[in-house]
Write a protein that holds these residues in place. Structure first.
Motif, mmCIF file in Angstrom:
data_model
loop_
_atom_site.group_PDB
_atom_site.id
_atom_site.type_symbol
_atom_site.label_atom_id
_atom_site.label_comp_id
_atom_site.label_asym_id
_atom_site.label_seq_id
_atom_site.Cartn_x
_atom_site.Cartn_y
_atom_site.Cartn_z
ATOM 1 N N LEU A 52 -23.388 2.049 -7.047
ATOM 2 C CA LEU A 52 -22.309 1.278 -6.751
ATOM 3 C C LEU A 52 -20.713 1.419 -5.889
ATOM 4 C CD1 LEU A 52 -21.099 -1.425 -6.490
ATOM 5 C CD2 LEU A 52 -20.855 -1.241 -9.420
ATOM 6 N N ALA A 53 -20.758 1.410 -5.718
ATOM 7 C CA ALA A 53 -19.538 2.914 -5.509
ATOM 8 C C ALA A 53 -18.347 2.187 -4.312
ATOM 9 C CB ALA A 53 -20.305 3.785 -3.697
ATOM 10 N N GLU A 54 -17.469 1.936 -4.184
ATOM 11 C CA GLU A 54 -16.217 1.121 -4.087
ATOM 12 C C GLU A 54 -15.045 2.253 -2.518
ATOM 13 O OE1 GLU A 54 -12.900 -0.681 -5.740
ATOM 14 O OE2 GLU A 54 -12.993 1.323 -6.599
ATOM 15 N N VAL A 55 -15.066 1.777 -1.538
ATOM 16 C CA VAL A 55 -13.938 2.611 -0.676
ATOM 17 C C VAL A 55 -12.429 1.810 -0.586
ATOM 18 C CG1 VAL A 55 -14.036 3.994 1.887
ATOM 19 C CG2 VAL A 55 -16.490 3.739 0.507
ATOM 20 N N THR A 56 -11.308 3.070 0.091
ATOM 21 C CA THR A 56 -10.767 2.105 -0.102
ATOM 22 C C THR A 56 -9.971 3.068 1.203
ATOM 23 O OG1 THR A 56 -8.919 2.879 -1.243
ATOM 24 C CG2 THR A 56 -9.228 0.588 -2.016
ATOM 25 N N ILE A 57 -9.868 2.348 2.697
ATOM 26 C CA ILE A 57 -9.046 2.621 3.819
ATOM 27 C C ILE A 57 -7.387 2.397 3.672
ATOM 28 C CG2 ILE A 57 -8.798 3.062 6.084
ATOM 29 C CD1 ILE A 57 -11.436 3.896 4.582
ATOM 30 N N LYS A 58 -6.348 3.271 3.616
ATOM 31 C CA LYS A 58 -5.007 3.326 4.479
ATOM 32 C C LYS A 58 -4.614 3.872 4.916
ATOM 33 C CE LYS A 58 -4.901 2.676 -1.259
ATOM 34 N NZ LYS A 58 -4.249 3.410 -2.284
ATOM 35 N N ASN A 59 -3.928 3.461 5.983
ATOM 36 C CA ASN A 59 -2.645 4.218 6.906
ATOM 37 C C ASN A 59 -1.524 5.382 5.607
ATOM 38 O OD1 ASN A 59 -0.372 3.169 5.940
ATOM 39 N ND2 ASN A 59 -0.425 1.873 7.515
ATOM 40 N N GLU A 60 -1.176 6.175 6.885
ATOM 41 C CA GLU A 60 -0.489 7.509 6.568
ATOM 42 C C GLU A 60 0.733 6.487 5.546
ATOM 43 O OE1 GLU A 60 -0.225 10.979 9.583
ATOM 44 O OE2 GLU A 60 -0.154 8.851 10.809
ATOM 45 N N GLU A 61 0.967 5.423 5.459
ATOM 46 C CA GLU A 61 2.026 4.680 5.074
ATOM 47 C C GLU A 61 1.382 4.222 3.639
ATOM 48 O OE1 GLU A 61 2.245 3.528 7.942
ATOM 49 O OE2 GLU A 61 3.457 6.074 8.279
ATOM 50 N N ALA A 62 0.178 4.531 3.319
ATOM 51 C CA ALA A 62 -0.865 3.794 1.863
ATOM 52 C C ALA A 62 -0.590 2.552 2.155
ATOM 53 C CB ALA A 62 0.129 4.761 0.771
ATOM 54 N N LYS B 193 -3.770 0.122 15.095
ATOM 55 C CA LYS B 193 -3.628 0.638 16.935
ATOM 56 C C LYS B 193 -3.281 1.820 16.655
ATOM 57 C CE LYS B 193 -2.273 -3.600 17.519
ATOM 58 N NZ LYS B 193 -1.347 -4.607 18.910
ATOM 59 N N ASN B 194 -3.383 2.672 15.515
ATOM 60 C CA ASN B 194 -2.712 4.793 16.034
ATOM 61 C C ASN B 194 -2.565 5.005 15.059
ATOM 62 O OD1 ASN B 194 0.173 4.121 15.638
ATOM 63 N ND2 ASN B 194 0.333 4.055 18.040
ATOM 64 N N GLY B 195 -2.285 6.041 14.793
ATOM 65 C CA GLY B 195 -2.295 7.575 13.610
ATOM 66 C C GLY B 195 -3.654 7.927 12.754
ATOM 67 N N LYS B 196 -3.127 8.088 11.761
ATOM 68 C CA LYS B 196 -4.634 8.669 10.631
ATOM 69 C C LYS B 196 -4.868 7.904 10.090
ATOM 70 C CE LYS B 196 -3.426 13.504 11.127
ATOM 71 N NZ LYS B 196 -2.839 14.888 10.494
#
Length: 81
Positions: A39-49, A20-23
């Motif tokens: 072949l590539a991989e991506v992970t998306i995390k919030n500020e708290e990992a 909802k918000n944050g980086k």
């Protein structure tokens, strides 16, 4: 790679949590890259990992069209007059 381009062959994304918000922090890595296929991989995390999404993509890497055309045409078509 330089001027090379890539076309997606396959992509899979798992959305694990909403935001909802944050980086957001994206981490990407190339798992393997051959002459044509990568072949590539991506992970998306919030500020708290916290892991929010994970994806993989398979791509076909292509040289610039001008180089590709020159490589596929007989020399008489690519020589300057």
């Amino acid at each position: 790679m330089g001027d090379d381009s890539a076309a997606t062959i396959e992509m899979k994304v798992n959305y694990l949590s909403s935001v909802k918000n944050g980086k957001l922090l994206a981490y990407a890595r190339c798992i393997t890259l051959g002459k044509i296929i990568g072949l590539a991989e991506v992970t998306i995390k919030n500020e708290e990992a916290k892991l929010l999404a994970h994806g993989t993509v398979t791509v076909m890497v292509k040289p610039p069209l001008k180089n590709l055309a020159a490589a596929m045409l007989p020399p008489k078509f690519t020589e300057s007059n």
